[in-house]
Design an enzyme around this catalytic site. Structure first.
Site, short mmCIF file in Angstrom:
data_model
loop_
_atom_site.label_atom_id
_atom_site.label_comp_id
_atom_site.label_asym_id
_atom_site.label_seq_id
_atom_site.Cartn_x
_atom_site.Cartn_y
_atom_site.Cartn_z
N GLY A 33 79.66 58.82 67.24
CA GLY A 33 78.68 59.78 66.75
C GLY A 33 79.21 61.20 66.83
O GLY A 33 80.39 61.41 67.10
N ASN A 34 78.34 62.15 66.56
CA ASN A 34 78.73 63.56 66.65
C ASN A 34 77.56 64.36 67.19
O ASN A 34 76.47 63.83 67.42
CB ASN A 34 79.20 64.08 65.29
CG ASN A 34 78.12 64.01 64.23
OD1 ASN A 34 77.10 64.68 64.32
ND2 ASN A 34 78.32 63.16 63.22
N ARG A 35 77.77 65.64 67.40
CA ARG A 35 76.81 66.47 68.12
C ARG A 35 75.83 67.18 67.22
O ARG A 35 75.11 68.07 67.67
CB ARG A 35 77.56 67.48 68.99
CG ARG A 35 78.20 66.83 70.22
CD ARG A 35 79.24 67.72 70.86
NE ARG A 35 78.71 69.03 71.19
CZ ARG A 35 79.45 70.06 71.58
NH1 ARG A 35 80.77 69.92 71.66
NH2 ARG A 35 78.90 71.20 71.85
N SER A 36 75.75 66.83 65.95
CA SER A 36 74.79 67.50 65.07
C SER A 36 73.37 67.36 65.60
O SER A 36 72.94 66.26 65.96
CB SER A 36 74.87 66.88 63.67
OG SER A 36 73.83 67.41 62.86
#
Ligand code: CTP
Ligand code: CA
Length: 229
Positions: A33-36
């Protein structure tokens, strides 16, 4: 302060906005995943609805954000799901904004069962390249539709933030590109953004530091004159 009246300049317009991060499954319980946080995309949706648009928000993973009032929300998980949702929603849109943080890669070969620790060296995770949804949307767009991208950039040895932004605008073929300067605590998980708004016509406007709602208003101000009658 007295509430400022918002223009109703998106009345009768349909806009589709993606927001949040995609999650790329490794197995039934794990993902890349990512931190958006999704905050910028949600602000775009909220402001567009306040200005009279018919808004569809295609939302990936976000911080715990409430659905904006009067907005239809479609939920997606992975980049491939996001692509399918965007292709389903965008053909009838007047404007499409890709504010989502799309994973560039996904694990190759999703394990149908939970990966076990075992007693050997861990296997490397092999990756496949995800489709570039924005490029696909630009190719597939009906005439007159405005397509907007976002880019988070840092300067490096090959050029500064603006240099990378210009290159991305051309590569993606979008009408407008919002370029956010990132690094050192800028942008991710923050309330404010700063950067540049680049247009295919060659306009380059600095975006001052301000709230994500403010940036949303600036972006819709730039989109409205590009919309046909
Ligand atoms: N984007 C997309 N599909 C992808 C990757 C990105 O639609 N597979 C969209 C994003 O939503 C954003 C824009 O493209 O609007 C720019 O994303 P960015 O990650 O900056 O561009 P990339 O082409 O992935 O380039 P890189 O990450 O190498 O800078
Ligand atoms: Ca990327």
């Amino acid at each position: 302060a007295a509430p400022t009246a918002l223009p109703r300049d998106l009345e009768g317009r349909r806009v589709v906005i993606s927001a949040g991060g995609t999650r790329e499954a490794l197995d039934p319980v794990r993902y890349l995943g990512n931190r958006s946080s999704g905050k910028q995309g949600y602000a775009l949706a909220r402001v567009a609805a306040q200005r009279g648009a018919d808004v569809t928000l295609v939302a990936g993973h976000t911080a715990d954000l409430a659905d904006p009032a009067g907005v239809r929300v479609v939920r997606i998980g992975s980049a491939v799901e996001l692509r399918d949702a965007m292709h389903a929603e965008s053909p009838s849109a007047d404007a499409v904004v890709m504010a989502a943080a799309v994973a560039d890669f996904r694990p190759l070969g999703l394990s149908p069962s939970k990966i076990k620790k075992g007693d050997r060296e861990p296997a490397p995770i092999r990756l496949a390249v995800n489709p570039d949804i924005l490029v696909e949307l630009v190719k597939a767009r009906p005439s007159g539709q405005i397509v907007v991208g976002f880019a988070a950039e840092t300067g490096d040895e090959t050029g500064d933030v603006l240099h990378h932004g210009r290159a991305k605008l051309a590569r993606k073929g979008v009408d407008l590109l919002v370029v956010n300067a990132v690094g050192d605590g800028l942008a991710f998980e923050m309330e404010d953004n700063a950067g540049w708004l680049l247009s295919a016509e060659g306009d380059e406007r600095p975006i001052p530091h301000g709230s994500k709602a403010r940036l949303a208003a600036t972006l819709w101000d730039a989109v409205v004159p590009l919309l046909g009658t």
